[in-house]
Motif scaffolding. Structure first.
Motif, PDB file in Angstrom:
ATOM      1  N   GLY A  59       0.939  -1.224   0.065  1.00 44.73           N
ATOM      2  CA  GLY A  59       0.176   0.037   0.218  1.00 44.73           C
ATOM      3  C   GLY A  59       0.820   1.163  -0.034  1.00 44.73           C
ATOM      4  O   GLY A  59       0.353   2.189  -0.574  1.00 44.73           O
ATOM      5  N   ARG A  63       0.812   3.947  -2.867  1.00 39.96           N
ATOM      6  CA  ARG A  63       0.686   5.558  -2.724  1.00 39.96           C
ATOM      7  C   ARG A  63       1.673   6.337  -3.328  1.00 39.96           C
ATOM      8  O   ARG A  63       1.572   7.549  -3.870  1.00 39.96           O
ATOM      9  N   VAL A  66       1.396   6.510  -6.827  1.00 44.00           N
ATOM     10  CA  VAL A  66       0.285   7.410  -7.430  1.00 44.00           C
ATOM     11  C   VAL A  66       0.650   8.761  -7.082  1.00 44.00           C
ATOM     12  O   VAL A  66       0.555   9.558  -8.062  1.00 44.00           O
ATOM     13  N   ARG A  67       1.554   9.184  -6.120  1.00 45.29           N
ATOM     14  CA  ARG A  67       2.014  10.482  -5.781  1.00 45.29           C
ATOM     15  C   ARG A  67       2.944  10.906  -6.977  1.00 45.29           C
ATOM     16  O   ARG A  67       3.019  12.156  -7.435  1.00 45.29           O
ATOM     17  N   SER A  80      -8.780   7.692  -7.701  1.00 45.24           N
ATOM     18  CA  SER A  80      -8.877   7.043  -6.304  1.00 45.24           C
ATOM     19  C   SER A  80      -9.073   5.576  -6.199  1.00 45.24           C
ATOM     20  O   SER A  80      -9.341   4.797  -5.390  1.00 45.24           O
ATOM     21  N   GLU A  81      -9.160   4.955  -7.467  1.00 43.71           N
ATOM     22  CA  GLU A  81      -9.169   3.343  -7.355  1.00 43.71           C
ATOM     23  C   GLU A  81      -8.541   2.939  -8.753  1.00 43.71           C
ATOM     24  O   GLU A  81      -8.231   3.797  -9.555  1.00 43.71           O
ATOM     25  N   TYR A 115      -7.616  -1.696  -6.004  1.00 44.09           N
ATOM     26  CA  TYR A 115      -7.187  -1.183  -4.592  1.00 44.09           C
ATOM     27  C   TYR A 115      -8.084   0.055  -4.851  1.00 44.09           C
ATOM     28  O   TYR A 115      -8.450   0.435  -5.966  1.00 44.09           O
ATOM     29  N   ARG A 116      -8.307   0.535  -3.597  1.00 44.10           N
ATOM     30  CA  ARG A 116      -8.981   2.118  -3.389  1.00 44.10           C
ATOM     31  C   ARG A 116      -8.090   2.934  -2.556  1.00 44.10           C
ATOM     32  O   ARG A 116      -7.706   2.463  -1.604  1.00 44.10           O
ATOM     33  N   GLN A 117      -8.136   4.231  -3.143  1.00 38.59           N
ATOM     34  CA  GLN A 117      -7.558   5.228  -2.226  1.00 38.59           C
ATOM     35  C   GLN A 117      -8.432   5.913  -1.447  1.00 38.59           C
ATOM     36  O   GLN A 117      -9.293   6.649  -2.158  1.00 38.59           O
ATOM     37  N   ARG A 118      -8.315   5.869  -0.235  1.00 35.35           N
ATOM     38  CA  ARG A 118      -9.468   6.661   0.592  1.00 35.35           C
ATOM     39  C   ARG A 118      -8.608   7.545   1.815  1.00 35.35           C
ATOM     40  O   ARG A 118      -7.915   6.818   2.513  1.00 35.35           O
ATOM     41  N   ARG A 121      -5.073   6.454   2.077  1.00 32.67           N
ATOM     42  CA  ARG A 121      -4.716   5.380   2.456  1.00 32.67           C
ATOM     43  C   ARG A 121      -4.966   4.443   1.323  1.00 32.67           C
ATOM     44  O   ARG A 121      -6.082   4.577   0.856  1.00 32.67           O
ATOM     45  N   ILE A 122      -4.163   3.350   1.007  1.00 27.85           N
ATOM     46  CA  ILE A 122      -4.513   2.553  -0.112  1.00 27.85           C
ATOM     47  C   ILE A 122      -5.359   1.370   0.658  1.00 27.85           C
ATOM     48  O   ILE A 122      -4.821   0.787   1.733  1.00 27.85           O
TER      49      ILE A 122
END
Length: 174
Positions: A59, A63, A66-67, A80-81, A115-118, A121-122
């Motif tokens: 995770g 993250r 993604v960043r 976000s996913e 995965y989902r990012q919320r 947090r992954i």
């Protein structure tokens, strides 16, 4: 008339719930097994009563990707996913490779994990593992989460394992 509508609605809900249960049972029975390494968590919040907060090493890698990428295979920055492409080693431990917008175009030893990012947090299937009260010490040795992954890349957590991939089970399960 109202009674008939209520009975039809109740029957439809029961069919949907039972179909959902059937899908999860099939996923647990036939999904591919893979392991995700657990990431260290502050011990004060790791075990709270009868559950353990889970965070996975992969995770953090997702993250960071993604960043740094800001996008996954052409997806907009606000994604976000998506899918994390992982490579499985000989023990079926998943290692992060890259991000992807779909679960296609994989090499032989690669799998796609949804995965989902919320809230930064992954998240995979769950972020908690519940166990019987009084079993906290047994699960302190957890180093890997064992998942069943279906063809859509959806993971379901089925257990926790120690450093040697030995399953951790409650004392009364023997």
């Amino acid at each position: 008339m109202r009674r008939g509508i209520a009975l039809v609605t109740a029957a439809a809900i029961l069919v949907l719930v039972n179909f959902s249960i059937y899908e999860k049972e099939q996923h647990l029975a036939h999904g591919e097994i893979l392991y995700l390494e657990l990431a260290p968590v502050d011990p004060r919040s790791l075990i709270q009563g009868d559950y353990m907060t889970l965070r996975f090493e992969i995770g953090d890698q997702i993250r960071d990707a993604v960043r740094s990428n800001g996008q996954a295979d052409g997806e907009p920055d606000d994604t976000s996913e998506g899918y994390a492409i992982v490579r499985l080693d000989e023990q079926s431990i998943a290692h992060f490779v890259r991000l992807a917008a779909s679960n296609t175009a994989l090499e032989e030893d690669q799998r796609a994990l949804f995965y989902r990012q919320r809230n930064g947090r992954i998240l995979f299937a769950t972020n908690a593992f519940f166990f019987q009260e009084g079993q906290a010490e047994r699960y302190e040795a957890a180093r890997y989460g064992r998942f069943r992954v279906n063809e859509q890349g959806e993971p379901l957590l089925v257990g926790l394992h120690d450093e040697g991939l030995k399953p951790l089970a409650p004392d009364n399960a023997k």
